[in-house]
Design a protein around this motif. Structure first.
Motif, mmCIF file in Angstrom:
data_model
loop_
_atom_site.group_PDB
_atom_site.id
_atom_site.type_symbol
_atom_site.label_atom_id
_atom_site.label_comp_id
_atom_site.label_asym_id
_atom_site.label_seq_id
_atom_site.Cartn_x
_atom_site.Cartn_y
_atom_site.Cartn_z
ATOM 1 N N ALA B 67 0.832 -0.914 0.051
ATOM 2 C CA ALA B 67 0.169 0.120 0.204
ATOM 3 C C ALA B 67 0.431 0.830 -0.197
ATOM 4 O O ALA B 67 1.118 1.764 -0.679
ATOM 5 N N ILE B 68 1.902 1.077 1.063
ATOM 6 C CA ILE B 68 2.416 1.816 1.202
ATOM 7 C C ILE B 68 3.500 2.655 -0.209
ATOM 8 O O ILE B 68 3.271 4.211 -1.255
ATOM 9 N N PHE B 69 3.971 1.815 -1.240
ATOM 10 C CA PHE B 69 5.073 1.800 -2.066
ATOM 11 C C PHE B 69 3.460 2.280 -3.211
ATOM 12 O O PHE B 69 4.075 2.780 -3.708
ATOM 13 N N VAL B 70 2.747 1.449 -3.404
ATOM 14 C CA VAL B 70 1.681 2.340 -3.988
ATOM 15 C C VAL B 70 1.494 3.524 -4.653
ATOM 16 O O VAL B 70 1.715 4.008 -5.069
ATOM 17 N N GLY B 71 0.321 3.741 -2.769
ATOM 18 C CA GLY B 71 0.267 5.151 -3.117
ATOM 19 C C GLY B 71 1.877 6.868 -3.161
ATOM 20 O O GLY B 71 1.369 7.116 -3.814
ATOM 21 N N GLY B 128 8.459 -10.278 -15.735
ATOM 22 C CA GLY B 128 7.768 -9.983 -17.253
ATOM 23 C C GLY B 128 6.566 -9.839 -16.796
ATOM 24 O O GLY B 128 6.625 -8.972 -17.975
ATOM 25 N N LEU B 129 5.863 -9.844 -16.043
ATOM 26 C CA LEU B 129 4.836 -9.229 -15.716
ATOM 27 C C LEU B 129 5.362 -7.331 -15.651
ATOM 28 O O LEU B 129 4.708 -6.983 -16.280
ATOM 29 N N VAL B 130 5.951 -7.167 -15.057
ATOM 30 C CA VAL B 130 6.612 -5.783 -14.912
ATOM 31 C C VAL B 130 7.158 -4.986 -16.160
ATOM 32 O O VAL B 130 6.405 -3.678 -16.108
ATOM 33 N N LEU B 131 7.873 -6.001 -16.537
ATOM 34 C CA LEU B 131 8.821 -5.010 -17.838
ATOM 35 C C LEU B 131 7.473 -5.126 -19.125
ATOM 36 O O LEU B 131 7.482 -3.813 -19.860
ATOM 37 N N VAL B 203 6.822 -7.956 -2.936
ATOM 38 C CA VAL B 203 6.972 -6.272 -2.234
ATOM 39 C C VAL B 203 7.946 -6.009 -2.579
ATOM 40 O O VAL B 203 8.439 -4.541 -3.111
ATOM 41 N N GLY B 204 9.348 -6.319 -2.882
ATOM 42 C CA GLY B 204 11.023 -6.132 -3.228
ATOM 43 C C GLY B 204 10.817 -5.624 -4.216
ATOM 44 O O GLY B 204 11.723 -4.244 -4.248
ATOM 45 N N ILE B 205 10.126 -6.168 -5.465
ATOM 46 C CA ILE B 205 11.273 -5.499 -6.500
ATOM 47 C C ILE B 205 9.421 -4.176 -6.370
ATOM 48 O O ILE B 205 10.858 -3.384 -7.129
ATOM 49 N N LEU B 206 8.950 -4.434 -6.005
ATOM 50 C CA LEU B 206 7.880 -3.143 -6.229
ATOM 51 C C LEU B 206 8.668 -2.232 -5.698
ATOM 52 O O LEU B 206 8.248 -0.793 -5.919
ATOM 53 N N VAL B 210 9.766 1.557 -7.272
ATOM 54 C CA VAL B 210 8.697 2.688 -6.633
ATOM 55 C C VAL B 210 10.324 3.973 -5.854
ATOM 56 O O VAL B 210 10.051 4.698 -6.183
ATOM 57 N N CYS B 211 11.634 3.281 -5.788
ATOM 58 C CA CYS B 211 13.012 3.980 -4.526
ATOM 59 C C CYS B 211 13.309 4.391 -6.209
ATOM 60 O O CYS B 211 13.887 5.375 -6.068
#
Lengths: 261, 341
Positions: B67-71, B128-131, B203-206, B210-211
């Motif tokens: 939630a924090i990263f998405v926000g 793959g999804l992120v890409l 979560v780590g990848i996300l 975001v970072c």
């Protein structure tokens, strides 16, 4: 060799737009010199190439032919930041919507000198305050830019250019949208600034009669040629009489104004 | 421009509310866990019940961090786009970036049937999804930019974004017509948006994407401030407009792409949060706004997720429903007020 007194000089300049296929030349053989500490107007009818000229000497578009020297160096040799420390602009376009205050707008003029985060130092602070005082916008400096009148905003934008601390300031039609009182106020301010700061100011305008009364020199763009001279000389040699080439307008040399017949 | 005392105070308050909401968020759920147990658990101490430990570590904490990263990511990409497009209503969802990302994901989830098994598994991995979704949002953003260049009216860009949105959803529809029920269900669940069910690895990848996005946007704070005067003025004060534009496009594609890949298309956060931040902080200085939107984005998404839990019931609503219910009225309210930002 004696020290050049010109801040900007063009030689054999042709302006226009060049694409891969064709070249469109709008005006050619432009030889002008902008002296230090002078207020210079740029006049000519619509579509004659005033804006193209301003875009060319501010590096927005390249010249089709010829050279431009800014402070004894070729204009094309300046990178963005170096140019921003020599030449500042006041444009006609509206500011995008934002919460910027007048003070913040003036402060943005310091960007060519600030660090990567845009931190304002004491030195920058001095330049900003000086610009605000010179243009007389202290009373509304903390208002948002959409809360002030067009005339007040125009002065603020001039203050921003002053804070940029450049040897030349170029204004694109700074008096359009203003009534006569504010036109005169802005032009008087420009005249005062050239005298007090020694900066060169070039502005394009359609108010030829005001330019005749206030400017040190005028650059006239007409159909075949571009001339630069003092207003009285331009009146004497009949340059203004040929400016519009329209049977409804004549130039009255005795009062230095256009008349409708 | 230094921060004013008031701005510092608001930033502190926001940080404080993020912490509070974080704890409220992890305390909510179908199983009630006492607060002191949660606090203990976060600091790695054993809990009274091992089931609580599993719930906390495998479900609630990853979800809260998501939630924090998405926000943060959506809010920042919205802020960058609003400045780049000189349009107070721009955002990753409105401009069709989320739809672009959906298209990428749709190609992967619904299109795998047409691919050989080995390639399919490669694409269905989190990376793959992120890409795929990052590429989708990147392409849509490029298309919007190309069209936007021809348009003088910045409001018309929104319509262009809308058109790209319906264009991509049309393709998604065609794709779903040819897919199996199982694939379709998977895609539908994804498109409802969900910040739960992410593994720590995901979560780590996300988080790292975001970072990267946040760091890159800190880098463009100064040019962003210059862009407040418009493109021409920005160039006249020495800003490299092309470079700035490329960085902004890169950041928004990375953020919108990675977030959409993991959490589905989440509406209105990118549009509404920067607006609320501008209202609270009453400034256009991006140094303040960036920190403000970052904290506010995290807080609001945590809050939305708390509401989605429907405290007091066993039901959980899709997060997208909550953000739309809160976000859409805010946008209408902003339009009606017609205040200039």
């Amino acid at each position: 060799m004696h020290k050049q007194n010109y801040i900007l000089k063009t030689s054999n300049l042709s302006i226009g737009y060049a694409s891969k296929k064709e070249k469109t030349v709008i005006a050619s053989s432009i030889n002008i010199q902008l002296e230090k500490g002078k207020l210079i107007a740029l006049v000519g009818k619509n579509g004659i190439g005033k804006s193209t000229f301003l875009k060319t000497i501010t590096q927005i578009i390249p010249p089709v032919e010829g050279t431009i020297f800014l402070d004894e160096k070729l204009l094309s040799q300046y990178d963005g930041k170096a140019l921003a420390q020599k030449l500042s602009l006041v444009l006609t376009e509206q500011l995008p919507p934002s919460n910027l205050t007048i003070y913040e707008i003036v402060a943005l003029g310091r960007q060519p000198y600030t660090n990567w985060l845009g931190t304002i130092t004491e030195e920058d602070q001095k330049h900003i305050e000086n610009a605000i005082n010179l243009t007389g916008i202290e009373t509304y400096q903390h208002k948002k830019h959409y809360e002030v009148s067009d005339g007040q905003l125009q002065k603020a934008l001039i203050a921003r250019a002053l804070a940029q601390d450049t040897s030349i300031i170029i204004l694109d039609e700074p008096t359009t949208h203003l009534d006569l009182v504010h036109k005169v106020t802005v032009l008087k301010l420009l005249q005062k600034l050239t005298h007090e700061t020694g900066k060169t100011i070039l502005y394009s305008t359609h108010d030829v009669d005001l330019a005749i009364q206030l400017c040190d020199e005028i650059i006239v763009f007409s159909e075949n040629k571009v001339v630069q001279d003092q207003p009285c000389n331009l009146i004497a040699d009949g340059t203004f009489a040929n400016l519009f080439q329209n049977e409804n307008i004549v130039f009255d040399a005795t009062i230095g104004k256009f008349k409708i017949v | 421009m230094p921060f004013t005392k008031k701005q510092n105070l608001f930033l502190l308050l926001l940080l404080f509310s993020v912490v509070i909401l974080f704890f409220v968020n992890i305390s909510l759920g179908s199983v009630a866990i006492p607060l002191e147990q949660l606090t203990k658990g976060i600091f790695g101490q054993p809990l009274d019940k091992s089931s609580w430990e599993i719930i906390l570590w495998n479900f609630r904490l990853p979800k809260a961090f998501t939630a924090i990263f998405v926000g943060i990511g959506l809010a920042i990409s919205g802020l960058l786009m609003q400045t780049l497009f000189r349009n107070p209503l721009a955002g990753p969802y409105v401009l069709g970036l989320s739809s672009g990302a959906s298209l990428g994901v749709a190609f992967v989830i619904l299109g795998v049937a047409f691919l050989p098994q080995s390639v399919a598994t490669l694409f269905l991995s989190p990376f793959g999804l992120v890409l795929a979704s990052g590429l989708g949002s990147f392409l849509v953003l490029l298309a919007v930019l190309v069209v936007a260049k021809q348009l003088k009216d910045t409001m018309a860009i929104l319509i262009v974004g809308l058109m790209f949105g319906s264009f991509t959803s049309a393709i998604v529809n065609v794709l779903s017509y040819f897919s199996t029920a199982e694939q379709l269900q998977k895609f539908t669940f994804w498109s409802l948006g969900s910040i739960s069910n992410l593994s720590w690895k995901e979560v780590g990848i996300l988080g790292s994407f975001v970072c990267i996005g946040v760091l890159l946007s800190v880098w463009v704070i100064k040019p962003l401030n210059a862009l407040l005067l418009g493109e021409k003025y920005a160039q006249s004060i020495g800003i490299n407009y092309k470079k700035t534009k490329i960085i902004i496009i890169l950041v928004t594609s990375i953020l919108a792409g990675s977030i959409t890949a993991f959490a589905g298309p989440i509406a209105f956060i990118g549009l509404a949060v920067p607006h609320i931040a501008k209202l609270i902080f009453q400034t256009s200085n991006h140094a303040v706004l960036l920190l403000g939107t970052l904290l506010l984005g995290a807080a609001i998404l945590l809050l939305c997720d708390c509401i989605a839990q429907l405290p007091g019931s066993d039901l959980t609503l899709p997060i997208n429903a909550i953000t739309s219910v809160i976000g859409a009225p805010i946008v209408i309210w902003l339009l009606v007020r017609k205040k200039r930002f």
